[in-house]
Design an enzyme around this catalytic site. Sequence first.
Site, PDB file in Angstrom:
ATOM      1  N   ASP A 328      -6.376  19.710   4.229  1.00  0.00           N
ATOM      2  CA  ASP A 328      -4.925  19.716   4.243  1.00  0.00           C
ATOM      3  C   ASP A 328      -4.439  19.409   2.815  1.00  0.00           C
ATOM      4  O   ASP A 328      -5.213  19.016   1.938  1.00  0.00           O
ATOM      5  CB  ASP A 328      -4.399  18.700   5.275  1.00  0.00           C
ATOM      6  CG  ASP A 328      -2.998  19.051   5.748  1.00  0.00           C
ATOM      7  OD1 ASP A 328      -2.627  18.667   6.865  1.00  0.00           O
ATOM      8  OD2 ASP A 328      -2.284  19.730   4.986  1.00  0.00           O
ATOM      9  N   GLU A 515       6.501  15.892   9.770  1.00  0.00           N
ATOM     10  CA  GLU A 515       5.475  14.903   9.460  1.00  0.00           C
ATOM     11  C   GLU A 515       6.029  13.481   9.554  1.00  0.00           C
ATOM     12  O   GLU A 515       6.822  13.199  10.460  1.00  0.00           O
ATOM     13  CB  GLU A 515       4.853  15.248   8.103  1.00  0.00           C
ATOM     14  CG  GLU A 515       4.325  16.710   8.112  1.00  0.00           C
ATOM     15  CD  GLU A 515       3.455  17.065   6.944  1.00  0.00           C
ATOM     16  OE1 GLU A 515       3.611  18.163   6.406  1.00  0.00           O
ATOM     17  OE2 GLU A 515       2.582  16.254   6.575  1.00  0.00           O
TER      18      GLU A 515
HETATM   19  C1  GLC Z   1       1.064  19.857   5.359  1.00  0.00           C
HETATM   20  C2  GLC Z   1       0.657  19.852   6.795  1.00  0.00           C
HETATM   21  C3  GLC Z   1      -0.075  21.088   7.224  1.00  0.00           C
HETATM   22  C4  GLC Z   1       0.395  22.280   6.418  1.00  0.00           C
HETATM   23  C5  GLC Z   1       0.050  22.035   4.957  1.00  0.00           C
HETATM   24  C6  GLC Z   1       0.494  23.186   4.046  1.00  0.00           C
HETATM   25  O1  GLC Z   1       1.058  18.596   4.785  1.00  0.00           O
HETATM   26  O2  GLC Z   1      -0.051  18.729   7.270  1.00  0.00           O
HETATM   27  O3  GLC Z   1       0.168  21.252   8.634  1.00  0.00           O
HETATM   28  O4  GLC Z   1      -0.237  23.457   6.883  1.00  0.00           O
HETATM   29  O5  GLC Z   1       0.612  20.839   4.481  1.00  0.00           O
HETATM   30  O6  GLC Z   1       1.894  23.264   4.000  1.00  0.00           O
END
Ligand code: GLC
Length: 634
Positions: A328, A515
Amino acid sequence: MTSYKTMKKLILFVLLLFTVFAVGACQDTEPTEPTIIPTEPTVIPTEPLPSSPDDFDTIEGKVAWYIDHMTIEEKAGQMIQAERTTNGGQSGALTNEVTLYRLGSILNGGGNVPGSNTVAGWLQMVRLYQNASKYTPQRIPLLYGVDAVHGHNNLLNSTIFPHNIGLAAANNPELMYQIGERTAYEVAQTGINMNFSPSIGLIKDVRWGRTYETLGEDPQRALGLISPFIEGLQMYNIAATAKHFVGDGYTTYGTGINGGLDRGNSIITMDELYDIHLPLYEEAISAGVKSIMISYSSINGLRMHESEELITNILKNELGFNGFVISDYEATNDVSGSTFEQKIINTINAGIDMLMEPHKFDQTHQAIINGYNNGDIDISRINDAVSRILTVKYEIGLFDENRVVPEADLRSAESLAVARQAVRESLVLLKNENNVLPLAKTDNLLILGPGSNNLGIQSGGWTLTWQGTESYNSAGTTILEAFQAETEGNIYTDINDIDQADAVIVVLAEKPAAEWFGDSGNLSLNGQTAYQANVDVLQAIASTDKPVIVMLVSGKPLLVTNYINNFDAFVMAFLPGTEGLGITDVLYGDYDFKGTLPYTYPRLLSQSAHTMLDTNYNESDYLFPYGYGLRYQS
Ligand code: GLC
């Protein structure tokens, strides 16, 4: 020995056999025609065959060729996903870095959109990056990834579908495929070939800011939806990403960011892991998902991003996942290691194949090379990672010069029809005293509340921006606009007109968020994730004798216990997206309700965390049980 080297020796052996046979044949029988004797002796090249991956028919052979011919610098580059930079205008300043570091992938995070946020603008940006990848020795095309988690949600005037939690309420596998396919259709128009979707986690504590991205609390319900969703999302040769492996929605309150839930620690027994969580990923793997993203969270105290047991031993070896595993966004920062380089080494050795390192792509590149040169990362791990990435690139046709990009066609009639159906089927009727619903189109209605007339609020997080925005100036229909379009009576929005109304509709809402910004400590209607206006409007109409229909537009079940006795009807609308007409379709009775609660609705804050494993679960203790939903036609 790589299969490529084996094949090369095989080809040389066959050539040798053929030569021996040809010479033997000449000796054995009198040639009827003079055989043209080569003027030069037939010399079997000792140098490697002048070859290319195109000499091989199978993806395996092509990938083996690259593994055999790529330098460590090129391999390191393929393992990195950097982010387009916002300071680079239309394309971002990274095109040169794509060439310089041989980058294998680019992403833009939520809201990091090209200068012209149109299909043409996205297509131009993506093509600039693809072009930059051609100025490298191997000319390996790029994966370009975005979060299209409820439609192509960064792109203006795209079709925005209900977030996953509403789709779980609809619980319609065929519809999941259609939503996936329509999303892929609009994503493909912009040249994008990787989508960080679907999120397939389950929810335990509904206070989580990402509750709306989950498929609810029931693994059985989720299992029925994952495969069709992935199948649809991977149409038009797009690589989908099942996320976030594993147990991302099972964290304990207080262990996450700012003492919340997001990115916290999940206490999961091996039985729970195998009975509840891994089957979701087995389903995604069986659906052919091309990539899997690792969760920021920890399991039993160990960061997922450094769990070799879960990533390599279980996900790759035991479950047989042969796509590629991606980290991530900057999640490497959270793993153990005294230096960034050591964190990268730990992450790769745990089994992660592609590093989502938006800004530290240069340090990441050097870390991989150093790790290899110092013997901290074995070449077999690097070759495995690059093989997986290249295999996916071949499987989705990235090397195909004739890869088709559909013509611009946002919000087509077909897409809007699917989205409107999804809104209809996601609505859950929780109370309907004296059958105040359905409404008559001739009814005069007073429509109030923060969620009544705002496209950004009804779409939620991950819409135009990462956090979502109340100023979402895109195509779509708000709830109020839908009533104004469909009514045959009068629609009022000023509480002073309440006497003119036959009924009052109050649309309560939560603020768009993503988030940890969406973690709610108290599930309060006027808590930090919601609006004071929710409480104000309920208090303002508390004394009316008019029928009151309340709708909640929210990613999670906010507490309404102290107010619900004043509701004649109560509808959970989740985060429906841009097609508000789906709501009037049902509230005017053109369609019946279909949705059922994908999570248990708490009566008290103390009930916010619940799983299917709770042994002392008494559904009457809750406001509404999991699976609850009323119909007009009972
Ligand atoms: C974020 C998320 C993830 C996402 C990634 C790219 O922090 O946790 O779900 O796909 O970054 O944007």
